[in-house]
Each structure stands twice: as C-alpha cells, then as structure tokens.
Design an enzyme around this catalytic site. Structure first.
Site, PDB file in Angstrom:
ATOM      1  N   LYS A  99      21.724  12.620   1.964  1.00  0.00           N
ATOM      2  CA  LYS A  99      21.075  11.758   0.861  1.00  0.00           C
ATOM      3  C   LYS A  99      20.144  10.855   1.564  1.00  0.00           C
ATOM      4  O   LYS A  99      19.813  10.853   2.911  1.00  0.00           O
ATOM      5  CB  LYS A  99      22.139  10.786   0.491  1.00  0.00           C
ATOM      6  CG  LYS A  99      22.681   9.794   1.514  1.00  0.00           C
ATOM      7  CD  LYS A  99      23.951   8.837   0.970  1.00  0.00           C
ATOM      8  CE  LYS A  99      24.108   7.772   2.153  1.00  0.00           C
ATOM      9  NZ  LYS A  99      25.266   6.972   1.438  1.00  0.00           N
TER      10      LYS A  99
ATOM     11  N   TYR B 178      -2.517 -11.999  14.581  1.00  0.00           N
ATOM     12  CA  TYR B 178      -2.648 -12.966  13.663  1.00  0.00           C
ATOM     13  C   TYR B 178      -1.795 -14.267  14.077  1.00  0.00           C
ATOM     14  O   TYR B 178      -0.648 -14.160  14.441  1.00  0.00           O
ATOM     15  CB  TYR B 178      -2.064 -12.702  12.180  1.00  0.00           C
ATOM     16  CG  TYR B 178      -2.684 -11.634  11.580  1.00  0.00           C
ATOM     17  CD1 TYR B 178      -4.171 -11.990  11.253  1.00  0.00           C
ATOM     18  CD2 TYR B 178      -2.134 -10.436  11.072  1.00  0.00           C
ATOM     19  CE1 TYR B 178      -4.902 -11.086  10.372  1.00  0.00           C
ATOM     20  CE2 TYR B 178      -3.054  -9.386  10.498  1.00  0.00           C
ATOM     21  CZ  TYR B 178      -4.188  -9.695  10.031  1.00  0.00           C
ATOM     22  OH  TYR B 178      -5.383  -8.885   9.466  1.00  0.00           O
TER      23      TYR B 178
END
Length: 392
Positions: free
Chosen positions: A40, A268
């Site tokens: 899956k 950042y």
C-alpha cells in the site's frame, strides 16, 4: 532535438534485491504460512509495481493494498497475483474491483451491502475477507455485529454472490511482543473462524500477523501472514535480531562547497553560528522532498563514508552541512550526500531519523516525495549476496 533537462539532484534508490531478500526472510519466518506482501501507499514510498514483482520473486504469495485504485494499478501493470484491498467507502461502486479479480475486505455490515450490490449488478462472484475488530477499535466488524453478519455471509455464499476467502484482523500491540492484548486478539479471531466454519463457511486463509507478529509469533496458527514494513528492510521491533536489509537509500547532490568565517550565521534565522572558520557544503534536498524541518541541526549526512552534521535550518529545497575547518578536497560539488540508507558503513538510517523525530520509520520512508526521483536497482549487494547490475 532540444536540450536535455538536468536530472533531479535528489533521489531515492530502491534496492529490489533487498526487497527480494527480505521477502525470503519473511517467508522463512512464516513457517509454511502464505505471505501477503503489503504494498500500500506506493509500497511505502518504494514504488508499488517493481516492489510487488520483487516480493513475488522472493516468495510472496499475494499482495495487500489499501485502496481499490492501488489494486487496479497493479492489475494494469500485468500483475496477476492475488490482491486484497481493504479500504473503500460504503457509497463506492466496487464493481471495478470485481471485474479486476481484486479481493475485498468487509469491515462492516454497510460494506457487505456495497459488495453484494456490485456482485448482483456485475454478475461476478465477489471474493471477500471479512475484517474482524479483535481489539484495535479501528475499522472492522465488532464482536457484537459478527453473529448477524455471519448469517448474511452464509446466505450470500449459498446464493453464489460471494466466496469468503478467510477472516482478517489488525493487531494493536504486535511491536510489543509480550503485551497480553496480542493473545486476546489471536483468540478472538480463532473463535470467529471456528464459528464461520461451523456454519459451512470454510475460511481457508485467515490472517492477523503484521511484520512484527510474523517475526515473533510464528505459531499463532493462521494460514497467512501480512508483513509490510519488514519487506522494506526496516525492523518492526526494537532490538529484534532479523536479517533484514533496508531497501531505500535517500540521497542528494552537493551543489557547492565554500568557506565561512567564525561567527557567521547559517541559513534562515541564523540559528547556528560558525564557532571557528570552517567549510560548509550545500545539499540539494529540503522539506519539500522529505527532509523534515524538525531535523534542523539534528541530522547527519554521509559523504564518501564520512558523516557530517547539518547546521542551520533545513529549507524547502536545501540544507547546509559543516565539513570542518580543514576538509581538503574530501568533498566537492557534484558529490553525493546520503541522507539515510542501509547504515552498513555507519551512515544514517531511516530508523535514526525516526528516533530523532519521535516517530516511526514508516513515516520517514513514506514522506520522501516531491522532486525525489526513484531509481530501482536490480541485484544490489545485500546480506544474501549479489552485485549491482543496473537500474530500471
């Protein structure tokens, strides 16, 4: 002929030799029970079609998926093995599954209505696997619902609308092998099977075991096991000895290498400042590709077999690693940084990421996405031998 588009600098290499090897390990652990390989979610992010074929080569007898669309994808690829799909809505038209010879789980009385309606409309007998809620309290027929639903299964079987392939259930605590709930769940499913057989519903192939139970509870007495995460080489139980080989290696290209001065902030927010003059490398992967921002300052990469720490925040497309004050020419632009892999050379692993994040390795490998190109490699070197021969 136009210009060639450069390849993605971020990739996930899938070792199909490892998938095949792991399938053999699980088949041995099953001690004669059939093996349903769970593929899956695009085979846990590894690629459903090539992984399914490798698992079948390794000894799997059947394939398990979540949705009907996943099952049909495998059929469209020419895979004719037994396939079971276990999640669909009561309002869905499941006729396409019957037309494609896909088995369907039945987790509620309403789902049985849906399947019977499709069987009548298509004229095709449905192969069904009633799913019993033995204690997970998620999807599944409750023990209170079971007697009346069994009556309906008997009637529908007699009418020729369905064939009951067996019963199934999901464990709540299989990754904790000593938990007493496991035995309770096993006993409940055996009781339901016995009740069905007493009514003439043969239930030839019943299954409860996931990866953890396949490897730790070989004597539960069911006719099939249903391993998922172990197929991909990831250990389902901490500390368990198992000859599993991780199949996915997540890597990215080093885009540049540069010197920075002591005190310079990186990425950042300047959450990291260089404690001395040093050299850093830019790695071309970020949280849009499956490198979790929560790993900022908490992950290493392996370049030429040596680990280097991430510094500063992980960005959407890239992050920085510290190579140290005097790396020489050990790392250059164009080199490959392994984000996680087999760990055989001491490099980082998906399990290591999971521990750092406080999650499970299932979530780590299925999160690899975006621009990460999957490359399926045949015959890669792994525990059972073999050499890398090429890629698909």
């Amino acid at each position: 002929m136009g210009p060639i588009v450069p390849p993605s600098p971020c990739r996930a290499e899938i070792d199909l030799g490892a998938i095949e090897h792991n399938a053999r390990v699980l088949a041995r652990a099953a001690r004669g029970a059939r093996v349903m390989a769970v593929v899956k979610a695009d085979a846990y992010g590894h690629g459903a079609v090539p992984v399914s074929l490798a698992a079948l080569r390794g000894g799997a007898d059947a394939l398990g998926v979540t949705t009907i669309a996943e099952a049909v994808q495998l059929r469209d690829a020419g895979i004719d093995a037994e396939i079971l799909a276990w999640l669909f809505g009561v309002g869905d038209d499941v006729g396409v599954a019957l037309e494609a010879d896909v088995d369907l789980a039945v987790p509620s009385p309403g789902h049985l209505d849906t399947v019977l309606d499709a069987a009548r409309r298509t004229g095709r007998r449905a192969r069904v696997t009633p799913k019993i809620d033995t204690g997970l309290a998620r999807s599944g027929i409750t023990l209170d619902e079971w007697p009346s639903l069994l009556d309906r299964l008997v009637a529908a079987s007699d009418e020729g609308l369905i064939e009951v392939t067996g019963l199934m259930a999901h464990f709540a605590h299989a990754d904790d092998p000593g938990n007493p709930v496991i035995d309770q769940q096993v006993d409940r499913l055996h009781a339901c099977v016995a009740q069905a057989r007493a009514r003439g519903v043969r239930c030839p192939v019943n299954h409860h075991a996931n990866s953890a139970a396949t490897l730790t509870r070989p004597d539960d007495g069911f006719e099939m096991v249903r391993p998922g995460i172990a197929l991909y080489g990831l250990n389902p139980v901490d500390g368990l000895e198992a000859e599993l080989v991780p199949a996915m290696t997540f890597s990215a290209e080093v885009l540049m290498v540069k010197r920075i001065a002591a005190g310079q902030g990186v990425s950042y927010g300047h959450t990291w400042h260089a404690p001395r003059d040093t050299t850093v490398a830019l790695v071309a992967a970020g949280y849009a590709d499956g490198v979790w921002r929560l790993l900022s300052g908490r992950l290493d990469v392996s370049i030429h077999g040596r680990r280097y720490p991430n510094v500063g925040r992980v960005c959407m497309d890239q992050f920085v690693v510290d190579l140290g004050p005097d790396p020489g020419d050990s790392v250059r632009a164009g080199d490959t940084a392994v984000l996680f892999g087999t760990g055989s050379d001491g490099g980082p692993t998906a399990a290591e990421w999971a521990r750092t994040l406080g999650t499970i390795h299932y979530e780590v490998v299925t999160a690899v996405r975006g621009r990460a190109v999957r490359q399926h490699v045949l015959g890669a070197r792994h525990a059972s031998g073999g050499q890398r021969e090429g890629s698909l």
